[in-house]
Scaffold this motif. Structure first.
Motif, PDB file in Angstrom:
ATOM      1  N   ALA A 270      71.793  21.299 -30.567  1.00 15.78           N
ATOM      2  CA  ALA A 270      71.855  20.065 -31.343  1.00 15.78           C
ATOM      3  C   ALA A 270      71.134  19.327 -29.827  1.00 15.78           C
ATOM      4  O   ALA A 270      70.306  17.858 -30.233  1.00 15.78           O
ATOM      5  N   SER A 271      70.387  20.425 -28.521  1.00 18.84           N
ATOM      6  CA  SER A 271      69.044  19.595 -27.632  1.00 18.84           C
ATOM      7  C   SER A 271      67.993  19.296 -28.309  1.00 18.84           C
ATOM      8  O   SER A 271      67.498  18.349 -27.643  1.00 18.84           O
ATOM      9  N   ILE A 272      67.586  19.978 -29.218  1.00 17.22           N
ATOM     10  CA  ILE A 272      66.162  20.448 -29.967  1.00 17.22           C
ATOM     11  C   ILE A 272      66.786  17.983 -30.612  1.00 17.22           C
ATOM     12  O   ILE A 272      65.519  17.902 -30.427  1.00 17.22           O
ATOM     13  N   VAL A 273      67.817  18.173 -31.064  1.00 16.28           N
ATOM     14  CA  VAL A 273      67.208  16.840 -31.841  1.00 16.28           C
ATOM     15  C   VAL A 273      67.536  15.749 -31.247  1.00 16.28           C
ATOM     16  O   VAL A 273      66.766  14.684 -31.223  1.00 16.28           O
ATOM     17  N   ILE A 274      68.396  16.042 -30.087  1.00 17.66           N
ATOM     18  CA  ILE A 274      68.460  14.888 -28.918  1.00 17.66           C
ATOM     19  C   ILE A 274      67.543  14.946 -28.281  1.00 17.66           C
ATOM     20  O   ILE A 274      66.911  13.493 -28.005  1.00 17.66           O
ATOM     21  N   SER A 275      66.255  15.997 -28.080  1.00 16.86           N
ATOM     22  CA  SER A 275      65.307  15.925 -27.073  1.00 16.86           C
ATOM     23  C   SER A 275      64.150  14.615 -28.320  1.00 16.86           C
ATOM     24  O   SER A 275      63.348  14.160 -28.134  1.00 16.86           O
ATOM     25  N   LYS A 276      64.238  15.150 -29.191  1.00 12.63           N
ATOM     26  CA  LYS A 276      63.640  14.115 -29.872  1.00 12.63           C
ATOM     27  C   LYS A 276      63.740  12.888 -30.170  1.00 12.63           C
ATOM     28  O   LYS A 276      63.033  12.211 -30.343  1.00 12.63           O
ATOM     29  N   TRP A 277      64.927  12.595 -30.848  1.00  7.08           N
ATOM     30  CA  TRP A 277      65.867  11.456 -30.797  1.00  7.08           C
ATOM     31  C   TRP A 277      65.194  10.566 -29.003  1.00  7.08           C
ATOM     32  O   TRP A 277      65.187   8.960 -29.080  1.00  7.08           O
ATOM     33  N   LEU A 278      65.336  11.105 -28.049  1.00  9.10           N
ATOM     34  CA  LEU A 278      65.187  10.351 -26.926  1.00  9.10           C
ATOM     35  C   LEU A 278      64.369  10.684 -26.155  1.00  9.10           C
ATOM     36  O   LEU A 278      63.222  10.276 -25.310  1.00  9.10           O
ATOM     37  N   LYS A 279      63.267  11.511 -26.829  1.00 10.55           N
ATOM     38  CA  LYS A 279      61.645  11.810 -26.378  1.00 10.55           C
ATOM     39  C   LYS A 279      61.214  12.029 -25.190  1.00 10.55           C
ATOM     40  O   LYS A 279      60.157  11.996 -24.923  1.00 10.55           O
TER      41      LYS A 279
END
Lengths: 162, 211
Positions: free
Chosen positions: B27-36
């Protein structure tokens, strides 16, 4: 209002106190039941979480459920010297905060709580003097035991006193 | 104590913590992409506690929060619940919109949208990961959001779970980012009847006989 005079009533708890104390709680779908004995400036508050006590448990926290919490709060007030005929009763809460939530879990527990508390009060022959129920926002309620008045703060809506 | 209360031993709690941390990493990888920005989602605690203790222990009280919830169906039922304090929700909006932190300072539909989308993205990623690790079926719903006093929101959600018994099982997490700290609560709330399913699948996964 002096912060030190405020007694916080947590989820599924109940408390009694006398002036100059204030009883405070935060309500969502829960109901805050407040009894006040003006002669003694004694107040009692219960934070009711659910309508019905469990049928299959031998021990449970009475203050958590409407059908056990309302009689338990009355009992507590009477044990501290309050007279039932003098009691002023006010009820607040029972909001539905998550509109559109899947019905199988976060159902409209606020309405069920309201109905259960009113039913429990009727059963004990206690008249409700004031109420602030329903809606879609949470409430902070602070009962002043000097006057028996409850200040209700709704987020984004404002304050009112009952 | 009550008979229908949930009981989990320490070893099983540790299983749940490991699986949750693995899901949190994806989930961290995805949230990092989302919040840039590089963001780490950490599992802080796996808790089994009473409603009364949570109420006393959490300091949200009358602080205004954004809360978003997704209901879960399938082999495990329950909810994902996200709670962000206003200031953290504002920071997230600024990150998503690539604005300087501090630009957003009012609650509006954009903030609501970002919170919903974060819940959607992190929740879906987390559940995908659980599905892969545990070989189970899990269907998250579209999230709903509300902005209100933290204590009221929690009481509202927990009261639903209180009907099952005095104990509540939940996993809480925090988000960390190098220069701007966003903290939030991410609760995974399985219904008590889903817990045995979760534990059984976890035990299979950890014993290594699933692959």
């Amino acid at each position: 209002m002096n912060e030190g005079n405020i007694i916080n009533v947590n989820m599924a708890a109940m408390h009694t106190a006398r002036a100059p104390f204030h009883l405070r709680t935060i309500l969502g779908s829960c109901i805050g039941v407040f009894f006040y004995e003006p002669r003694m400036k004694l107040g009692g508050m219960a934070h009711i979480l659910l309508p019905d006590k469990p049928q299959d448990q031998r021990s449970f926290n009475a203050a958590k459920y409407a059908d056990s919490g309302v009689p338990a709060l009355l009992e507590l007030m009477l044990s501290e010297g309050a007279l039932k005929r003098n009691l002023i009763c006010k009820i607040c809460g029972g909001a539905k905060m998550f509109a559109g939530f899947s019905a199988n879990t976060i159902s409209d527990i606020g309405s069920r709580n309201q109905a259960a508390v009113i039913c429990a009060l009727d059963g004990l022959g206690i008249r409700t003097h004031a109420k602030d129920l329903g809606g879609s926002t949470g409430r902070k309620i602070v009962a002043d035991l000097e006057t028996g008045l409850i200040k209700i703060t709704h987020f984004n809506v404002g304050e009112k006193i009952i | 104590m009550a008979e229908n209360n949930i009981q989990i031993d320490e070893k099983k709690l540790e299983y749940i913590r490991i699986i949750s941390q693995m899901s949190a990493e994806s989930a961290s990888i995805v949230i990092s992409k989302w919040l840039k920005k590089e963001i780490t989602l950490n599992v802080l605690n796996v808790n089994l506690t009473t409603i009364e203790d949570i109420s006393a222990g959490m300091k949200l009280d009358e602080e205004i929060v954004f809360a978003a919830a997704t209901s879960l169906n399938g082999d495990i039922r329950g909810h994902f619940l996200f709670i962000f304090k206003l200031e953290d929700a504002f920071k997230m909006v600024d990150m998503v919109l690539k604005r300087p932190i501090g630009t957003t300072c009012e609650t509006d539909e954009v903030v609501q949208s970002v919170v919903l989308e974060t819940c959607n993205i992190v929740g879906s990623s987390f559940s995908n990961s659980l599905v892969n690790l545990l070989m189970i079926k899990l269907l998250p719903s579209a999230p709903v959001v509300c902005c209100d006093m933290g204590g009221a929101v929690l009481a509202n959600v927990f009261s639903e779970y209180a009907e099952y018994g005095d104990n509540l099982f939940f996993i809480d997490t925090e988000y960390l980012q190098a220069d701007t700290k966003i903290s939030g609560y991410f609760f995974i709330l399985p219904t008590p009847d889903s817990l045995p399913v979760m534990l059984k699948s976890m035990a299979n996964g950890i014993d290594g006989d699933s692959k």
